[in-house]
Design a protein around this motif. Structure first.
Motif, short mmCIF file in Angstrom:
data_model
loop_
_atom_site.label_atom_id
_atom_site.label_comp_id
_atom_site.label_asym_id
_atom_site.label_seq_id
_atom_site.Cartn_x
_atom_site.Cartn_y
_atom_site.Cartn_z
N UNK A 61 -6.98 34.04 44.21
CA UNK A 61 -6.18 33.15 43.37
C UNK A 61 -7.08 32.16 42.63
N UNK A 62 -8.13 31.70 43.31
CA UNK A 62 -9.09 30.79 42.68
C UNK A 62 -9.79 31.49 41.51
N UNK A 63 -10.23 32.71 41.73
CA UNK A 63 -10.94 33.44 40.68
C UNK A 63 -10.03 33.79 39.51
N UNK A 64 -8.74 33.99 39.77
CA UNK A 64 -7.79 34.23 38.68
C UNK A 64 -7.79 33.04 37.71
N UNK A 65 -7.70 31.83 38.27
CA UNK A 65 -7.71 30.64 37.43
C UNK A 65 -9.04 30.50 36.70
N UNK A 66 -10.13 30.71 37.42
CA UNK A 66 -11.46 30.57 36.82
C UNK A 66 -11.63 31.56 35.67
#
Length: 496
Positions: A115-120
């Protein structure tokens, strides 16, 4: 990934990461880059509402302002809001998804890396440069497994790191060299440079210290940032100054706010603290609220029931009730507003421990916590004058009772808050009220302030961001910093 990124990590908490990121964001924006802030995981009860109904850490909202952007949930995809010493509400992509014990979160947090990498990835697709802020320190090797906040993120996303050391707290050589010693080699390889922050005095006296760090770590120095006074004029996210309350200064309006154990969105006080005719004191645990206080303010809290108990443990309930009985004024925001009522009910434990407790009984109302969390920016109208103002809501719970028939504000979908019959006791759910210059100054005049600021609060924050950026730019190699991120298409201009 079309844009580039660089990450600022620290040798410990409170080394200045948040404000350095804000200053660098302002510098990069002034150079013509489309820049955005990013913090993979944050822990804070100071939050900001986004236009899509989500929330992020307040520091990322300030960093967004430095970039000229509105808050966006992608800027802080994972937010932990502590309810107790061992449990936090978990907010993912701006939405609360429940509460977790610390031990369970630490075991399962790696599941949020996607989920973090999706935003990034969305940010690097939309912006030329993303400046990432770490959390705590990468040297906390006991927390390295399943990490998503520091090196776990940096390595997964392939983002180079600049490490910040705080010289003001002492031991900065040991902190930087020690970090290099204890972290694994692959993590150390992600660190491309270091910065020294909060230096006081002649920086030439630390030249040998810089050489020692460079020799021991193999990392080059990007500069030594001095203690910048502009930082004190910007909203803080995770701590407030706990100076001993001062004796009244002649002619000032004295406002006091108990420092609750789970205090939230205490930056509501920042505009008041800048007013020359106001003396604002946060009252630390163990100290009584001074008797010569004009207004007692109760700020928001992540656990209203928990902080009601804390408030009583400190004896502050007696101070507040005595203040009100003798004609003093009390104002509550969000959780502080809920505390002013007769009862607070949380049968399902959505805001901390389940249960019910009597409030302070100063307003005839009661609050019931619900799982429906309201997060939104709002345009409100002062009930008395009808004048418009802006703010935001972040709360669970619905408050009802006879005194709500005298609302403090009117929102587009109905009244908000309550005012006592004599007007001395009041509260509401809307944060950010005092950042509205006309409202703040009118409210202060009504309560006896005799000297008011001649600059708007928003202008003061913008000026402080520019001064912060100028101070950083004067003491680091900014072009070299950008080169670490391998930012494409960057051409210096006169403002850089």
């Amino acid at each position: 990934m079309t844009g580039r990124a660089i990450m600022l990590q620290g040798t410990g908490s409170d080394v200045g990461k948040s404000l350095i990121v804000a200053g660098l964001c302002r510098l990069a924006s002034r150079c013509g880059l489309r820049v955005a802030p990013f913090k993979p995981q944050n822990m804070s009860n100071n939050a900001a509402a986004c236009s899509d109904g989500g929330e992020i850490g307040r520091a990322q909202a300030l960093q967004a302002l430095a970039c000229g952007l509105e808050p966006r949930t992608d800027f802080n995809p994972v937010l932990l809001k502590p309810e107790t010493d061992r449990r936090s509400q978990l907010v993912v992509h701006g939405r609360a998804v429940g509460a977790q014990e610390a031990s369970l979160y630490m075991t399962e947090r790696h599941k949020l890396l996607g989920r973090v990498l999706e935003s990034f990835d969305r940010l690097t697709a939309d912006y030329d440069l993303v400046i990432v802020e770490g959390a705590g320190s990468p040297a906390e090797t006991n927390l390295r497994a399943r990490d998503i906040a520091n090196m776990g993120f940096a390595r997964a996303a392939g983002v180079p790191v600049c490490l910040i050391g705080d010289i003001d707290r002492g031991g900065v050589i040991a902190a930087l060299v020690g970090t290099r010693t204890v972290i694994e080699a692959a993590d150390a390889a992600m660190i491309r440079a270091f910065l020294i922050n909060k230096f006081r005095g002649d920086p030439s006296l630390f030249e040998d210290g810089v050489k020692t760090i460079e020799a021991e770590t193999g990392w080059p120095s990007l500069g030594i940032i001095p203690w910048l006074s502009a930082a004190s004029r910007l909203p803080a996210e995770d701590a407030v100054s706990l100076e001993r309350p001062q004796a009244r200064t002649s002619g000032t309006l004295k406002i006091a706010a108990p420092m609750l154990s789970r205090i939230a969105n205490f930056d509501d006080a920042d505009p008041l603290r800048t007013e020359p005719g106001v003396q604002f004191d946060f009252i630390p645990p163990g100290q009584a609220i001074p008797r010569d206080t004009d207004i007692i303010m109760l700020f928001g809290t992540k656990s209203t029931l928990g902080d009601l108990d804390f408030l009583r443990t400190q004896g502050w309930d007696h101070d507040i009730l005595a203040h009100a009985r003798t004609g003093g004024r009390v104002f509550g925001i969000c959780g502080g507003y809920q505390m002013l009522g007769q009862w607070v009910h949380d049968p399902d434990g959505v805001d901390g421990p389940a249960g019910s407790a009597p409030g302070l009984g100063l307003l005839n109302l009661e609050t019931r916590m619900t799982g429906d969390k309201r997060v939104r920016p709002v345009t409100a109208y002062e009930a008395g004058s009808g004048d418009p103002l802006t703010g935001y809501e972040i709360h669970t719970g619905r408050t009802t009772g006879p005194d709500t028939a005298r609302p403090f504000l009117t929102l587009p979908d109905g009244p908000d808050g309550a005012v006592s019959a004599d007007g001395r006791l009041a509260g509401c759910y809307v944060h950010g009220l005092f950042a509205n210059d006309d409202f703040r100054q009118r409210w202060l005049k009504q309560h006896g302030a005799n000297e008011l600021a001649d600059q708007s609060y928003g202008e003061a924050v913008e000026a402080a961001l520019d001064t912060l950026a100028d101070g950083i730019d004067a003491h680091i190699d900014f072009e070299r910093f950008l080169a670490l991120a391998e930012t494409p298409g960057w051409t210096p201009n006169a403002s850089c």
